[in-house]
Scaffold this motif. Structure first.
Motif, PDB file in Angstrom:
ATOM      1  N   LEU A 147       0.765  -1.266  -0.040  1.00  0.00           N
ATOM      2  CA  LEU A 147       0.102  -0.075  -0.127  1.00  0.00           C
ATOM      3  C   LEU A 147       0.748   1.184  -0.243  1.00  0.00           C
ATOM      4  N   ASP A 148       0.328   2.264  -0.590  1.00  0.00           N
ATOM      5  CA  ASP A 148       1.222   3.462  -0.706  1.00  0.00           C
ATOM      6  C   ASP A 148       0.056   4.760  -0.770  1.00  0.00           C
ATOM      7  N   ILE A 149       0.370   5.381   0.427  1.00  0.00           N
ATOM      8  CA  ILE A 149      -0.769   6.576   0.755  1.00  0.00           C
ATOM      9  C   ILE A 149       0.112   7.872   0.678  1.00  0.00           C
ATOM     10  N   ALA A 150      -0.344   8.668  -0.105  1.00  0.00           N
ATOM     11  CA  ALA A 150       0.328  10.119   0.240  1.00  0.00           C
ATOM     12  C   ALA A 150      -0.636  11.222  -0.255  1.00  0.00           C
ATOM     13  N   VAL A 151      -0.324  12.475   0.157  1.00  0.00           N
ATOM     14  CA  VAL A 151      -1.053  13.626  -0.014  1.00  0.00           C
ATOM     15  C   VAL A 151      -0.228  14.793  -0.685  1.00  0.00           C
ATOM     16  N   HIS A 152      -0.486  15.039  -1.799  1.00  0.00           N
ATOM     17  CA  HIS A 152       0.138  16.359  -2.676  1.00  0.00           C
ATOM     18  C   HIS A 152      -0.876  17.102  -3.144  1.00  0.00           C
ATOM     19  N   ASN A 153      -0.679  18.503  -2.732  1.00  0.00           N
ATOM     20  CA  ASN A 153      -1.533  19.599  -3.330  1.00  0.00           C
ATOM     21  C   ASN A 153      -2.920  19.396  -2.912  1.00  0.00           C
ATOM     22  N   SER A 154      -3.257  19.198  -1.639  1.00  0.00           N
ATOM     23  CA  SER A 154      -4.575  18.674  -1.466  1.00  0.00           C
ATOM     24  C   SER A 154      -5.345  17.492  -2.053  1.00  0.00           C
ATOM     25  N   VAL A 155      -4.571  16.646  -2.572  1.00  0.00           N
ATOM     26  CA  VAL A 155      -5.123  15.481  -2.960  1.00  0.00           C
ATOM     27  C   VAL A 155      -4.394  14.191  -2.536  1.00  0.00           C
ATOM     28  N   LEU A 156      -5.529  13.422  -2.097  1.00  0.00           N
ATOM     29  CA  LEU A 156      -4.996  12.099  -1.241  1.00  0.00           C
ATOM     30  C   LEU A 156      -5.175  10.998  -2.208  1.00  0.00           C
ATOM     31  N   THR A 157      -3.873  10.431  -2.435  1.00  0.00           N
ATOM     32  CA  THR A 157      -4.098   9.250  -3.342  1.00  0.00           C
ATOM     33  C   THR A 157      -3.648   7.784  -2.541  1.00  0.00           C
ATOM     34  N   VAL A 158      -4.215   6.819  -2.823  1.00  0.00           N
ATOM     35  CA  VAL A 158      -4.049   5.602  -2.368  1.00  0.00           C
ATOM     36  C   VAL A 158      -4.097   4.735  -3.479  1.00  0.00           C
ATOM     37  N   SER A 159      -3.092   4.038  -3.242  1.00  0.00           N
ATOM     38  CA  SER A 159      -2.548   2.812  -4.509  1.00  0.00           C
ATOM     39  C   SER A 159      -1.998   1.761  -3.674  1.00  0.00           C
ATOM     40  N   GLY A 160      -1.863   0.735  -4.580  1.00  0.00           N
ATOM     41  CA  GLY A 160      -1.528  -0.722  -3.942  1.00  0.00           C
ATOM     42  C   GLY A 160      -1.579  -1.781  -4.944  1.00  0.00           C
ATOM     43  N   THR A 161      -1.429  -2.944  -4.424  1.00  0.00           N
ATOM     44  CA  THR A 161      -1.424  -3.986  -5.223  1.00  0.00           C
ATOM     45  C   THR A 161      -1.774  -5.206  -4.585  1.00  0.00           C
TER      46      THR A 161
ATOM     47  N   SER B  82      -3.022  -3.928  -9.653  1.00  0.00           N
ATOM     48  CA  SER B  82      -2.702  -2.610  -9.099  1.00  0.00           C
ATOM     49  C   SER B  82      -3.786  -1.838  -9.209  1.00  0.00           C
ATOM     50  N   PHE B  83      -4.093  -0.931  -8.105  1.00  0.00           N
ATOM     51  CA  PHE B  83      -4.780   0.104  -8.042  1.00  0.00           C
ATOM     52  C   PHE B  83      -4.554   1.389  -7.546  1.00  0.00           C
ATOM     53  N   SER B  84      -5.204   2.415  -7.909  1.00  0.00           N
ATOM     54  CA  SER B  84      -5.015   3.599  -7.441  1.00  0.00           C
ATOM     55  C   SER B  84      -6.310   4.793  -7.545  1.00  0.00           C
ATOM     56  N   ARG B  85      -6.414   5.394  -6.228  1.00  0.00           N
ATOM     57  CA  ARG B  85      -7.742   6.061  -6.170  1.00  0.00           C
ATOM     58  C   ARG B  85      -7.251   7.372  -5.696  1.00  0.00           C
ATOM     59  N   SER B  86      -7.622   8.396  -6.055  1.00  0.00           N
ATOM     60  CA  SER B  86      -7.350   9.943  -5.922  1.00  0.00           C
ATOM     61  C   SER B  86      -8.622  10.580  -5.247  1.00  0.00           C
ATOM     62  N   PHE B  87      -8.327  11.362  -4.074  1.00  0.00           N
ATOM     63  CA  PHE B  87      -9.448  12.229  -3.549  1.00  0.00           C
ATOM     64  C   PHE B  87      -9.102  13.636  -3.374  1.00  0.00           C
TER      65      PHE B  87
END
Length: 152
Positions: free
Chosen positions: A73-87, A108-113
């Motif tokens: 799992l990889d969870i990151a916040v950049h420029n007020s966008v939360l991105t959750v990605s993983g495999t 793999s998946f990736s979702r941004s909020f």
């Protein structure tokens, strides 16, 4: 659920009635289960289901990620966008094994909020428990509701 209809084929009243039972969902079941290309059918990509709710203190995101380990799992916040990605990795197939049905999804998946203005992107907590990923994004102090006392 079945539907019974009476049918005497337009004959006179002396002919015994014939009852026909019809299942209104039978055609749909037959169409959806028939797949002449089953062996070449591709399994769709894995996309976890998310829910997002807001409380007075935070925004809480929950995702169903069974079979996904913390290291993937990889969870990151950049420029007020939360991105959750993983495999989610597929099980290793062994020689001599064959599947009669293969519907589980992998990949793999990736979702941004986009985070709302009141969210504090610096205060994010993540927890993975029992295949459920819970993200808590705390609200900024100025975004929290506060009670104002009346002057006497």
């Amino acid at each position: 659920m079945a539907h019974a209809t009476r049918n005497n084929n337009g004959n006179d009243s002396n002919t015994p009635a014939r009852y026909v039972t019809r299942d209104p969902f039978q055609v749909a079941r037959e169409l959806l289960s028939w797949d002449p290309f089953f062996s070449a059918r591709q399994v769709s990509a894995y996309v976890p289901a998310f829910e997002v709710k807001e409380t007075n203190e935070a925004f809480i995101l929950k995702a169903d990620v069974p079979g996904v380990v913390e290291a993937d799992l990889d969870i990151a916040v950049h420029n007020s966008v939360l991105t959750v990605s993983g495999t989610r990795h597929a099980e290793e197939r062994k020689d001599g094994e064959s599947f009669a049905l293969y519907e589980r999804q992998y990949g793999s998946f990736s979702r941004s909020f986009a985070l709302p203005d009141g969210a504090d992107g610096e205060r994010v907590e993540a927890k993975l428990d029992g295949g459920v990923l819970t993200l808590t994004i705390w609200k900024k102090a100025e975004a929290k509701p506060r009670k104002i006392a009346l002057k006497k």
